[in-house]
Design a protein around this motif. Structure first.
Motif, PDB file in Angstrom:
ATOM      1  N   HIS A   1     -15.510  62.467  73.411  1.00 44.80           N
ATOM      2  CA  HIS A   1     -15.578  63.906  73.670  1.00 44.80           C
ATOM      3  C   HIS A   1     -14.531  64.681  72.876  1.00 44.80           C
ATOM      4  O   HIS A   1     -14.845  65.739  72.298  1.00 44.80           O
ATOM      5  CB  HIS A   1     -15.398  64.164  75.167  1.00 44.80           C
ATOM      6  CG  HIS A   1     -15.589  65.598  75.550  1.00 44.80           C
ATOM      7  ND1 HIS A   1     -16.797  66.257  75.418  1.00 44.80           N
ATOM      8  CD2 HIS A   1     -14.715  66.522  76.043  1.00 44.80           C
ATOM      9  CE1 HIS A   1     -16.662  67.506  75.814  1.00 44.80           C
ATOM     10  NE2 HIS A   1     -15.413  67.688  76.190  1.00 44.80           N
TER      11      HIS A   1
ATOM     12  N   PHE B   1     -20.583  57.010  78.436  1.00 43.17           N
ATOM     13  CA  PHE B   1     -20.111  56.687  79.787  1.00 43.17           C
ATOM     14  C   PHE B   1     -20.917  55.534  80.389  1.00 43.17           C
ATOM     15  O   PHE B   1     -20.359  54.566  80.904  1.00 43.17           O
ATOM     16  CB  PHE B   1     -20.194  57.899  80.710  1.00 43.17           C
ATOM     17  CG  PHE B   1     -19.876  57.559  82.144  1.00 43.17           C
ATOM     18  CD1 PHE B   1     -18.566  57.355  82.543  1.00 43.17           C
ATOM     19  CD2 PHE B   1     -20.893  57.400  83.078  1.00 43.17           C
ATOM     20  CE1 PHE B   1     -18.264  57.007  83.853  1.00 43.17           C
ATOM     21  CE2 PHE B   1     -20.613  57.053  84.387  1.00 43.17           C
ATOM     22  CZ  PHE B   1     -19.286  56.858  84.775  1.00 43.17           C
TER      23      PHE B   1
ATOM     24  N   SER C   1     -10.148  59.691  85.995  1.00 44.51           N
ATOM     25  CA  SER C   1      -9.988  58.244  85.840  1.00 44.51           C
ATOM     26  C   SER C   1      -8.853  57.741  86.739  1.00 44.51           C
ATOM     27  O   SER C   1      -8.963  56.667  87.348  1.00 44.51           O
ATOM     28  CB  SER C   1      -9.713  57.885  84.380  1.00 44.51           C
ATOM     29  OG  SER C   1      -8.509  58.459  83.927  1.00 44.51           O
TER      30      SER C   1
ATOM     31  N   THR D   1     -15.318  57.799  77.425  1.00 44.91           N
ATOM     32  CA  THR D   1     -16.053  59.035  77.141  1.00 44.91           C
ATOM     33  C   THR D   1     -15.114  60.108  76.609  1.00 44.91           C
ATOM     34  O   THR D   1     -15.484  60.896  75.731  1.00 44.91           O
ATOM     35  CB  THR D   1     -16.758  59.543  78.412  1.00 44.91           C
ATOM     36  OG1 THR D   1     -17.593  58.518  78.941  1.00 44.91           O
ATOM     37  CG2 THR D   1     -17.609  60.773  78.112  1.00 44.91           C
ATOM     38  N   ALA D   2     -13.880  60.116  77.110  1.00 47.70           N
ATOM     39  CA  ALA D   2     -12.886  61.091  76.649  1.00 47.70           C
ATOM     40  C   ALA D   2     -12.592  60.907  75.158  1.00 47.70           C
ATOM     41  O   ALA D   2     -12.341  61.882  74.442  1.00 47.70           O
ATOM     42  CB  ALA D   2     -11.601  60.958  77.464  1.00 47.70           C
TER      43      ALA D   2
ATOM     44  N   SER E   1     -10.785  66.818  82.745  1.00 46.30           N
ATOM     45  CA  SER E   1     -11.392  66.201  83.930  1.00 46.30           C
ATOM     46  C   SER E   1     -11.603  64.705  83.738  1.00 46.30           C
ATOM     47  O   SER E   1     -11.367  63.907  84.657  1.00 46.30           O
ATOM     48  CB  SER E   1     -12.727  66.879  84.250  1.00 46.30           C
ATOM     49  OG  SER E   1     -12.555  68.256  84.501  1.00 46.30           O
ATOM     50  N   LEU E   2     -12.045  64.319  82.557  1.00 48.53           N
ATOM     51  CA  LEU E   2     -12.277  62.901  82.278  1.00 48.53           C
ATOM     52  C   LEU E   2     -10.983  62.100  82.421  1.00 48.53           C
ATOM     53  O   LEU E   2     -10.984  60.993  82.977  1.00 48.53           O
ATOM     54  CB  LEU E   2     -12.848  62.717  80.869  1.00 48.53           C
ATOM     55  CG  LEU E   2     -14.284  63.207  80.650  1.00 48.53           C
ATOM     56  CD1 LEU E   2     -14.621  63.222  79.158  1.00 48.53           C
ATOM     57  CD2 LEU E   2     -15.276  62.326  81.406  1.00 48.53           C
TER      58      LEU E   2
ATOM     59  N   ILE F   1     -13.653  69.706  80.309  1.00 45.58           N
ATOM     60  CA  ILE F   1     -14.311  68.408  80.505  1.00 45.58           C
ATOM     61  C   ILE F   1     -13.357  67.279  80.115  1.00 45.58           C
ATOM     62  O   ILE F   1     -13.247  66.268  80.815  1.00 45.58           O
ATOM     63  CB  ILE F   1     -15.614  68.317  79.684  1.00 45.58           C
ATOM     64  CG1 ILE F   1     -16.672  69.244  80.299  1.00 45.58           C
ATOM     65  CG2 ILE F   1     -16.143  66.881  79.645  1.00 45.58           C
ATOM     66  CD1 ILE F   1     -17.937  69.360  79.472  1.00 45.58           C
ATOM     67  N   TYR F   2     -12.644  67.445  78.996  1.00 43.02           N
ATOM     68  CA  TYR F   2     -11.681  66.420  78.578  1.00 43.02           C
ATOM     69  C   TYR F   2     -10.591  66.249  79.631  1.00 43.02           C
ATOM     70  O   TYR F   2     -10.248  65.113  80.004  1.00 43.02           O
ATOM     71  CB  TYR F   2     -11.048  66.792  77.234  1.00 43.02           C
ATOM     72  CG  TYR F   2     -10.028  65.780  76.752  1.00 43.02           C
ATOM     73  CD1 TYR F   2     -10.431  64.594  76.144  1.00 43.02           C
ATOM     74  CD2 TYR F   2      -8.653  66.014  76.909  1.00 43.02           C
ATOM     75  CE1 TYR F   2      -9.495  63.665  75.706  1.00 43.02           C
ATOM     76  CE2 TYR F   2      -7.719  65.082  76.477  1.00 43.02           C
ATOM     77  CZ  TYR F   2      -8.143  63.914  75.870  1.00 43.02           C
ATOM     78  OH  TYR F   2      -7.217  62.976  75.456  1.00 43.02           O
TER      79      TYR F   2
ATOM     80  N   ALA G   1     -21.938  61.957  75.124  1.00 45.56           N
ATOM     81  CA  ALA G   1     -21.011  61.693  76.229  1.00 45.56           C
ATOM     82  C   ALA G   1     -21.651  60.883  77.360  1.00 45.56           C
ATOM     83  O   ALA G   1     -21.086  59.863  77.779  1.00 45.56           O
ATOM     84  CB  ALA G   1     -20.439  63.012  76.760  1.00 45.56           C
TER      85      ALA G   1
ATOM     86  N   LEU H   1     -14.932  56.702  82.076  1.00 46.96           N
ATOM     87  CA  LEU H   1     -14.425  58.068  81.923  1.00 46.96           C
ATOM     88  C   LEU H   1     -13.476  58.182  80.731  1.00 46.96           C
ATOM     89  O   LEU H   1     -13.576  59.112  79.921  1.00 46.96           O
ATOM     90  CB  LEU H   1     -13.712  58.507  83.205  1.00 46.96           C
ATOM     91  CG  LEU H   1     -14.598  58.716  84.443  1.00 46.96           C
ATOM     92  CD1 LEU H   1     -13.733  58.932  85.686  1.00 46.96           C
ATOM     93  CD2 LEU H   1     -15.537  59.907  84.251  1.00 46.96           C
TER      94      LEU H   1
ATOM     95  N   GLN I   1      -6.751  54.519  76.659  1.00 44.23           N
ATOM     96  CA  GLN I   1      -7.771  53.700  77.309  1.00 44.23           C
ATOM     97  C   GLN I   1      -7.397  52.221  77.248  1.00 44.23           C
ATOM     98  O   GLN I   1      -7.598  51.475  78.218  1.00 44.23           O
ATOM     99  CB  GLN I   1      -9.133  53.932  76.625  1.00 44.23           C
ATOM    100  CG  GLN I   1     -10.317  53.251  77.285  1.00 44.23           C
ATOM    101  CD  GLN I   1     -10.669  51.898  76.689  1.00 44.23           C
ATOM    102  OE1 GLN I   1      -9.999  51.422  75.773  1.00 44.23           O
ATOM    103  NE2 GLN I   1     -11.710  51.278  77.204  1.00 44.23           N
TER     104      GLN I   1
END
Length: 299
Positions: free
Chosen positions: A189, A150, A227, A185-186, A222-223, A219-220, A146, A182, A282
């Protein structure tokens, strides 16, 4: 015959994922598009180079995951080309090395034209890509996937593409790289969340395994949310134009993805394609982000 072979290589390349690298490079170049120094030839060649590098990493990581028994018949990772016996591991690795070499040639050209800084940035990116799953670092297998994604798909690519044009770094280029980093990275992740049981069986460690499924889900979430928050903050402080708020129209897609993960309750089947859905998010977010900056130049 050649047509069928070509289709196999397209599948093995996982072209759906190249927006993760293409968009940051395009964004970095677009930030410099109004400058007299802007070179369209370098801009186009940088996009070609990053696509070569990204596909090379896709092939090499698939090879490593197959050899290390991370990807199996009942797992969801990779293109499945080697698992189904459509291409041999040797062929896939050779394809990855060839594309890595071609990307390296483009990098050397840019280094010759633009200096040592470009060479340093390229070396960092190449090391991150090759050793993402490759020996001896195996970054993904040590829970470092991760942060590496990023830094590489966010600041490194945007700043590198901007420096290629302007021969200097920019705080603005760094800041606008954050939401894309971000979201990219998601993608990685949620892939790791889905594959926890398979990765555990293969004896590797990912961030999702270190923190546990509940924290991994958080965490997902939040990512995705950060963003959008980062875009709002940058608009408020006039780092980017208010046109960039158009990215918010993709928020319902992000919320839908978050909800799907929340309802999955640890089921890999329920989120089998959530990495691809996150990649689409994304891409849409990134395209709108780039367009908003271009529009601000003419309005």
């Amino acid at each position: 015959m050649w047509n069928e072979k070509f289709k196999l290589w397209i599948r093995a390349s996982r072209l759906f994922s190249i927006t993760a690298s293409g968009i940051p490079v395009i964004l970095g170049g677009v930030l410099a598009v109004q400058a007299p120094e802007f070179n369209m030839g370098y801009f186009i060649l940088s996009i070609i180079g990053i696509i070569f590098l990204h596909v090379a990493v896709n092939l090499l990581s698939d090879y490593d995951d197959f050899i290390n028994k991370v990807d199996t018949k009942d797992s969801y990772g990779s293109s499945g080309i080697m698992i189904e016996g459509l291409l041999t591991p040797k062929e896939v690795r050779k394809g990855g090395i060839i594309l890595f070499f071609l990307a390296g040639l483009i990098a050397l050209f840019f280094s010759y034209k633009r200096g040592i800084v470009i060479l340093i940035l390229v070396i960092i990116g190449a090391i991150s890509g090759y050793f993402y799953t490759g020996k001896p670092l195996k970054l993904k297998y040590r829970g470092l996937g991760a942060p590496v994604v990023f830094l590489t798909f966010g600041p490194l690519m945007v700043l590198g593409a901007y420096y290629l044009q302007m021969q200097e770094f920019s705080l603005k280029a760094f800041l606008v790289s954050i939401p894309l980093g971000l979201l990219t990275t998601a993608i990685l992740h949620v892939n790791d969340i889905r594959d926890i049981q398979y990765d555990k069986r293969a004896g590797i460690k990912t961030l999702s395994m270190f923190v546990g499924i509940k924290n991994a889900n958080l965490i997902y979430f939040s990512l995705i949310i950060l963003s959008y928050i980062s875009v709002i903050i940058m608009v408020f402080f006039k780092v980017i134009p208010y046109w960039s708020l158009i990215c918010l129209i993709t928020l319902p897609i992000g919320i839908k993805n978050i909800d799907r993960l929340r309802k999955s309750k640890g089921s890999s089947d329920a989120i089998a394609y959530l990495d691809q859905e996150t990649a689409k998010l994304q891409a849409k977010f990134g395209i709108l982000f780039i367009l908003s900056i271009l529009v601000s130049f003419v309005i």
